[in-house]
Write an enzyme that holds these catalytic residues in place. Sequence first.
Site, mmCIF file in Angstrom:
data_model
loop_
_atom_site.group_PDB
_atom_site.id
_atom_site.type_symbol
_atom_site.label_atom_id
_atom_site.label_comp_id
_atom_site.label_asym_id
_atom_site.label_seq_id
_atom_site.Cartn_x
_atom_site.Cartn_y
_atom_site.Cartn_z
ATOM 1 N N GLY A 64 -17.883 1.234 -2.088
ATOM 2 C CA GLY A 64 -18.099 2.041 -0.899
ATOM 3 C C GLY A 64 -18.159 3.523 -1.220
ATOM 4 O O GLY A 64 -19.036 4.245 -0.735
ATOM 5 N N VAL A 65 -17.221 3.998 -2.041
ATOM 6 C CA VAL A 65 -17.224 5.399 -2.434
ATOM 7 C C VAL A 65 -18.454 5.698 -3.288
ATOM 8 O O VAL A 65 -19.107 6.730 -3.121
ATOM 9 C CB VAL A 65 -15.941 5.763 -3.206
ATOM 10 C CG1 VAL A 65 -16.022 7.185 -3.741
ATOM 11 C CG2 VAL A 65 -14.722 5.626 -2.314
ATOM 12 N N TYR B 212 0.850 -1.191 0.000
ATOM 13 C CA TYR B 212 0.000 0.000 0.000
ATOM 14 C C TYR B 212 0.888 1.245 0.000
ATOM 15 O O TYR B 212 2.057 1.190 0.397
ATOM 16 C CB TYR B 212 -0.916 0.000 1.232
ATOM 17 C CG TYR B 212 -2.070 0.975 1.131
ATOM 18 C CD1 TYR B 212 -3.085 0.788 0.205
ATOM 19 C CD2 TYR B 212 -2.135 2.083 1.964
ATOM 20 C CE1 TYR B 212 -4.143 1.680 0.114
ATOM 21 C CE2 TYR B 212 -3.198 2.973 1.886
ATOM 22 C CZ TYR B 212 -4.189 2.769 0.956
ATOM 23 O OH TYR B 212 -5.233 3.653 0.864
ATOM 24 N N ARG C 84 -21.358 -3.169 -13.255
ATOM 25 C CA ARG C 84 -21.168 -4.341 -14.106
ATOM 26 C C ARG C 84 -22.413 -5.222 -14.043
ATOM 27 O O ARG C 84 -23.061 -5.334 -13.003
ATOM 28 C CB ARG C 84 -19.939 -5.134 -13.667
ATOM 29 C CG ARG C 84 -18.620 -4.419 -13.910
ATOM 30 C CD ARG C 84 -17.445 -5.368 -13.684
ATOM 31 N NE ARG C 84 -16.190 -4.742 -14.016
ATOM 32 C CZ ARG C 84 -15.335 -4.225 -13.134
ATOM 33 N NH1 ARG C 84 -15.633 -4.284 -11.849
ATOM 34 N NH2 ARG C 84 -14.204 -3.668 -13.518
ATOM 35 N N ASP C 85 -22.715 -5.860 -15.151
ATOM 36 C CA ASP C 85 -23.873 -6.750 -15.192
ATOM 37 C C ASP C 85 -23.635 -7.944 -14.284
ATOM 38 O O ASP C 85 -22.494 -8.372 -14.072
ATOM 39 C CB ASP C 85 -24.114 -7.218 -16.633
ATOM 40 C CG ASP C 85 -25.521 -7.774 -16.816
ATOM 41 O OD1 ASP C 85 -26.317 -7.706 -15.855
ATOM 42 O OD2 ASP C 85 -25.818 -8.269 -17.914
ATOM 43 N N ARG C 86 -24.713 -8.514 -13.754
ATOM 44 C CA ARG C 86 -24.614 -9.634 -12.810
ATOM 45 C C ARG C 86 -25.979 -10.297 -12.710
ATOM 46 O O ARG C 86 -27.004 -9.690 -13.055
ATOM 47 C CB ARG C 86 -24.164 -9.136 -11.439
ATOM 48 C CG ARG C 86 -25.169 -8.194 -10.780
ATOM 49 C CD ARG C 86 -24.512 -7.377 -9.688
ATOM 50 N NE ARG C 86 -23.521 -6.469 -10.252
ATOM 51 C CZ ARG C 86 -22.417 -6.095 -9.620
ATOM 52 N NH1 ARG C 86 -22.181 -6.540 -8.395
ATOM 53 N NH2 ARG C 86 -21.558 -5.272 -10.172
ATOM 54 N N ASN D 242 -14.391 6.396 2.882
ATOM 55 C CA ASN D 242 -15.232 6.456 1.685
ATOM 56 C C ASN D 242 -16.116 7.705 1.605
ATOM 57 O O ASN D 242 -16.149 8.365 0.561
ATOM 58 C CB ASN D 242 -16.080 5.190 1.577
ATOM 59 C CG ASN D 242 -15.242 3.979 1.237
ATOM 60 O OD1 ASN D 242 -14.225 4.082 0.573
ATOM 61 N ND2 ASN D 242 -15.663 2.809 1.702
ATOM 62 N N ASN E 19 -21.555 0.652 -7.030
ATOM 63 C CA ASN E 19 -21.869 -0.145 -5.851
ATOM 64 C C ASN E 19 -20.685 -0.261 -4.900
ATOM 65 O O ASN E 19 -20.764 -0.953 -3.885
ATOM 66 C CB ASN E 19 -22.346 -1.537 -6.250
ATOM 67 C CG ASN E 19 -21.345 -2.264 -7.113
ATOM 68 O OD1 ASN E 19 -20.717 -1.658 -7.985
ATOM 69 N ND2 ASN E 19 -21.182 -3.573 -6.922
#
Length: 306
Positions: A195-196, A94, A216-218, A167, A193
């Site tokens: 957190g931000v 990080y 994104r599709d799901r 976020n 979808n």
Amino acid sequence: MWGCGVLVRARTRSRLRRELFPAWDRGGFAAAPYSASAERSRVRALVYGHHGDPAKVVELKNQELAAVGGSDVHVKMLAAPINPSDINMIQGNYGLLPKLPAVGGNEGVGQVVAVGGSVTGVKPGDWVIPANAGLGTWRTEAVFSEEALISVPSDLPLQSAATLSVNPCTAYRMLMDFEQLQPGDCVIQNASNSGVGQAVIQIATALGLRTVNVVRDRPDLQKLTDRLKSLGAEHVLTEEELRKHEMKNFFKDMPQPRLALNCVGGKSSTELLRHLAASSFLRISNFEAFGCPSGRRTTVQPSSRS
């Protein structure tokens, strides 16, 4: 490989949470206030002495509390989430790495137990959150300097307070720092979808902004759509829908976006740019889907489009 990584992270989060905050899994966090009379032997922290797989390098250890004096604040942690950036920090990949050995956790909310004689900003009973990343919130209690903490209202929902510092703050800055948006203006974002993304939806709604939210599709798309709309999302579209020619008609009834927020890149960000209003000097702001404690971001500034 991706699925295995998700499973490992999920198991790691579950184990870390059970070890440090066993009451969380019993649903006990919403109630119990903390007392200053807790035994020192119960002061525990999730510590890592070197970087690596969190499941292997993080240890649950007892710690002694430092004496409270001067500008010190004794804090009992009420809740501390596990964020992907926390895992990345332990792994050592990080952008911000604390000095080792370190206590894990960048976010959380605690209750002030006692303060030193020089402390003026908080008092016993107040709720506080970290002022910066790397404080080390995966512990039951600790003594911090006053400047390392920010006071927050104690009537906030516990989990909201514990996740307030990354976020939502990122979302607010993305909405406020790049364009002078007015009520009725439109914002488009992908990974809505995340957190931000969910924070963007809620803040934009409070500001009177209209949103186009790309995901994104799901298989459970309708369930996700309903959840985002319950947060205030005006429109939820898939990446595939955004690429369709019919989107030209969509923006006849909806003002073209004055700001695009991107955390995906590639073709997805190109599609966001393609739908921006041509009359404005606009930016695409890149943010991390799981929040960025350091506040880093990059911008692309197109002044004209074909």
